[in-house]
Write a protein that holds these residues in place. Structure first.
Motif, PDB file in Angstrom:
ATOM      1  N   LYS A 174       0.818  -1.219   0.000  1.00  0.00           N
ATOM      2  CA  LYS A 174       0.000   0.000   0.000  1.00  0.00           C
ATOM      3  C   LYS A 174       0.846   1.261   0.000  1.00  0.00           C
ATOM      4  O   LYS A 174       0.342   2.362   0.210  1.00  0.00           O
ATOM      5  CB  LYS A 174      -0.918   0.002   1.223  1.00  0.00           C
ATOM      6  N   ARG A 175       2.129   1.108  -0.224  1.00  0.00           N
ATOM      7  CA  ARG A 175       3.078   2.215  -0.081  1.00  0.00           C
ATOM      8  C   ARG A 175       2.745   3.407  -0.976  1.00  0.00           C
ATOM      9  O   ARG A 175       2.702   4.553  -0.514  1.00  0.00           O
ATOM     10  CB  ARG A 175       4.493   1.715  -0.363  1.00  0.00           C
ATOM     11  N   ALA A 176       2.514   3.185  -2.257  1.00  0.00           N
ATOM     12  CA  ALA A 176       2.261   4.296  -3.181  1.00  0.00           C
ATOM     13  C   ALA A 176       1.013   5.081  -2.780  1.00  0.00           C
ATOM     14  O   ALA A 176       1.026   6.318  -2.749  1.00  0.00           O
ATOM     15  CB  ALA A 176       2.129   3.784  -4.612  1.00  0.00           C
ATOM     16  N   ALA A 177      -0.053   4.371  -2.441  1.00  0.00           N
ATOM     17  CA  ALA A 177      -1.297   5.048  -2.057  1.00  0.00           C
ATOM     18  C   ALA A 177      -1.123   5.836  -0.760  1.00  0.00           C
ATOM     19  O   ALA A 177      -1.599   6.969  -0.636  1.00  0.00           O
ATOM     20  CB  ALA A 177      -2.422   4.029  -1.906  1.00  0.00           C
ATOM     21  N   ILE A 178      -0.418   5.252   0.199  1.00  0.00           N
ATOM     22  CA  ILE A 178      -0.227   5.928   1.483  1.00  0.00           C
ATOM     23  C   ILE A 178       0.676   7.148   1.320  1.00  0.00           C
ATOM     24  O   ILE A 178       0.407   8.211   1.876  1.00  0.00           O
ATOM     25  CB  ILE A 178       0.306   4.940   2.540  1.00  0.00           C
ATOM     26  N   TYR A 179       1.740   7.023   0.536  1.00  0.00           N
ATOM     27  CA  TYR A 179       2.618   8.175   0.300  1.00  0.00           C
ATOM     28  C   TYR A 179       1.852   9.306  -0.383  1.00  0.00           C
ATOM     29  O   TYR A 179       2.066  10.477  -0.073  1.00  0.00           O
ATOM     30  CB  TYR A 179       3.825   7.790  -0.546  1.00  0.00           C
ATOM     31  N   ASN A 180       0.979   8.974  -1.318  1.00  0.00           N
ATOM     32  CA  ASN A 180       0.159  10.003  -1.967  1.00  0.00           C
ATOM     33  C   ASN A 180      -0.797  10.647  -0.971  1.00  0.00           C
ATOM     34  O   ASN A 180      -1.050  11.852  -1.034  1.00  0.00           O
ATOM     35  CB  ASN A 180      -0.618   9.416  -3.139  1.00  0.00           C
ATOM     36  N   LEU A 181      -1.299   9.867  -0.041  1.00  0.00           N
ATOM     37  CA  LEU A 181      -2.173  10.398   0.999  1.00  0.00           C
ATOM     38  C   LEU A 181      -1.419  11.399   1.879  1.00  0.00           C
ATOM     39  O   LEU A 181      -1.985  12.426   2.281  1.00  0.00           O
ATOM     40  CB  LEU A 181      -2.715   9.239   1.840  1.00  0.00           C
ATOM     41  N   PHE A 182      -0.148  11.124   2.154  1.00  0.00           N
ATOM     42  CA  PHE A 182       0.686  12.037   2.948  1.00  0.00           C
ATOM     43  C   PHE A 182       0.822  13.401   2.274  1.00  0.00           C
ATOM     44  O   PHE A 182       1.035  14.410   2.938  1.00  0.00           O
ATOM     45  CB  PHE A 182       2.100  11.476   3.133  1.00  0.00           C
ATOM     46  N   ARG A 183       0.707  13.439   0.952  1.00  0.00           N
ATOM     47  CA  ARG A 183       0.917  14.682   0.225  1.00  0.00           C
ATOM     48  C   ARG A 183      -0.284  15.637   0.318  1.00  0.00           C
ATOM     49  O   ARG A 183      -0.146  16.824   0.056  1.00  0.00           O
ATOM     50  CB  ARG A 183       1.257  14.387  -1.228  1.00  0.00           C
ATOM     51  N   ILE A 184      -1.440  15.137   0.711  1.00  0.00           N
ATOM     52  CA  ILE A 184      -2.623  16.001   0.792  1.00  0.00           C
ATOM     53  C   ILE A 184      -2.429  17.103   1.838  1.00  0.00           C
ATOM     54  O   ILE A 184      -2.557  18.287   1.509  1.00  0.00           O
ATOM     55  CB  ILE A 184      -3.909  15.173   1.037  1.00  0.00           C
ATOM     56  N   PRO A 185      -2.094  16.777   3.100  1.00  0.00           N
ATOM     57  CA  PRO A 185      -1.869  17.883   4.045  1.00  0.00           C
ATOM     58  C   PRO A 185      -0.665  18.743   3.664  1.00  0.00           C
ATOM     59  O   PRO A 185      -0.673  19.955   3.907  1.00  0.00           O
ATOM     60  CB  PRO A 185      -1.663  17.177   5.396  1.00  0.00           C
ATOM     61  N   LEU A 186       0.344  18.138   3.063  1.00  0.00           N
ATOM     62  CA  LEU A 186       1.498  18.905   2.605  1.00  0.00           C
ATOM     63  C   LEU A 186       1.064  19.960   1.601  1.00  0.00           C
ATOM     64  O   LEU A 186       1.470  21.121   1.686  1.00  0.00           O
ATOM     65  CB  LEU A 186       2.548  17.975   1.990  1.00  0.00           C
ATOM     66  N   ASN A 187       0.225  19.581   0.656  1.00  0.00           N
ATOM     67  CA  ASN A 187      -0.255  20.541  -0.339  1.00  0.00           C
ATOM     68  C   ASN A 187      -1.083  21.651   0.297  1.00  0.00           C
ATOM     69  O   ASN A 187      -0.998  22.804  -0.127  1.00  0.00           O
ATOM     70  CB  ASN A 187      -1.053  19.827  -1.432  1.00  0.00           C
ATOM     71  N   PHE A 188      -1.859  21.340   1.331  1.00  0.00           N
ATOM     72  CA  PHE A 188      -2.617  22.381   2.028  1.00  0.00           C
ATOM     73  C   PHE A 188      -1.674  23.361   2.727  1.00  0.00           C
ATOM     74  O   PHE A 188      -1.911  24.573   2.714  1.00  0.00           O
ATOM     75  CB  PHE A 188      -3.607  21.780   3.030  1.00  0.00           C
ATOM     76  N   ILE A 189      -0.611  22.849   3.321  1.00  0.00           N
ATOM     77  CA  ILE A 189       0.368  23.719   3.978  1.00  0.00           C
ATOM     78  C   ILE A 189       1.001  24.668   2.960  1.00  0.00           C
ATOM     79  O   ILE A 189       1.101  25.874   3.183  1.00  0.00           O
ATOM     80  CB  ILE A 189       1.453  22.882   4.698  1.00  0.00           C
ATOM     81  N   VAL A 190       1.408  24.125   1.830  1.00  0.00           N
ATOM     82  CA  VAL A 190       2.049  24.934   0.796  1.00  0.00           C
ATOM     83  C   VAL A 190       1.066  25.948   0.222  1.00  0.00           C
ATOM     84  O   VAL A 190       1.408  27.126   0.048  1.00  0.00           O
ATOM     85  CB  VAL A 190       2.650  24.038  -0.310  1.00  0.00           C
ATOM     86  N   LEU A 191      -0.152  25.529  -0.057  1.00  0.00           N
ATOM     87  CA  LEU A 191      -1.153  26.461  -0.583  1.00  0.00           C
ATOM     88  C   LEU A 191      -1.455  27.573   0.417  1.00  0.00           C
ATOM     89  O   LEU A 191      -1.572  28.743   0.033  1.00  0.00           O
ATOM     90  CB  LEU A 191      -2.444  25.720  -0.942  1.00  0.00           C
ATOM     91  N   PHE A 192      -1.574  27.228   1.680  1.00  0.00           N
ATOM     92  CA  PHE A 192      -1.804  28.244   2.703  1.00  0.00           C
ATOM     93  C   PHE A 192      -0.690  29.282   2.668  1.00  0.00           C
ATOM     94  O   PHE A 192      -0.941  30.485   2.705  1.00  0.00           O
ATOM     95  CB  PHE A 192      -1.898  27.608   4.091  1.00  0.00           C
TER      96      PHE A 192
END
Length: 173
Positions: free
Chosen positions: A130-148
């Motif tokens: 499940k590594r690829a899916a979980i790593y992509n999930l980690f990027r969601i809050p990261l993208n919110f931080i960057v967008l903020f």
């Protein structure tokens, strides 16, 4: 998503990586204005400064190779996040451009150590299937931080204060 929510280790790994990488991206956006604040009449050698950052990042990666023989990745991670927190707090609070630059280089050393530490931890915590899916999930809050960071009009001091808060949270987690 279910695997991430059911495993405290995976959830914390994702939260920590989002917080650290978010602070790293904010640093990338804000280091130039932070160093340019008091140098209206001086042209800074941005290429040399950036090269210094990359050398510090490489030194951090080399330091990881030395330290991993003595300490577990988890222990190194806590130390690296704590040092990164102090470095960002120094950048946010110092009025000395020299001290800011030294703190930025220290932060870049922690970035160099971060990647192999997190690679080791993620490899042992996140299931291969499940590594690829979980790593992509980690990027969601990261993208919110960057967008903020990009969509608000934060000053360099406010941005680096936010970084220090995110890094102290990562240290605690």
């Amino acid at each position: 998503f279910t695997t991430t929510m059911r495993s405290t280790d995976i959830f914390l790994c994702g939260a920590i990586s989002s917080l650290f990488e978010g602070s790293m991206y904010i640093f990338v956006f804000m280091w130039t204005p932070a160093l340019s604040v008091n140098s209206d009449d001086v042209t800074l050698p941005f290429g040399v400064i950036f090269s210094t950052f990359m050398v510090c990042c490489m030194a951090g990666s080399s330091l990881f190779s030395i330290q991993i023989e003595k300490f577990k990745s988890e222990v190194l991670g806590v130390g690296v996040f704590a040092v990164a927190t102090v470095a960002m707090a120094m950048v946010a609070s110092s009025s000395s451009m020299t001290l800011k630059f030294i703190a930025m280089n220290l932060f870049e050393m922690t970035v160099g150590m971060y990647w192999p530490i997190m690679g080791t931890l993620k490899g042992s915590i996140v299931p291969e299937s499940k590594r690829a899916a979980i790593y992509n999930l980690f990027r969601i809050p990261l993208n919110f931080i960057v967008l903020f960071s990009l969509l608000t009009d934060l000053t360099p001091t406010q941005s680096f204060t936010l970084n220090a808060l995110m890094l102290s949270t990562a240290t605690a987690l």
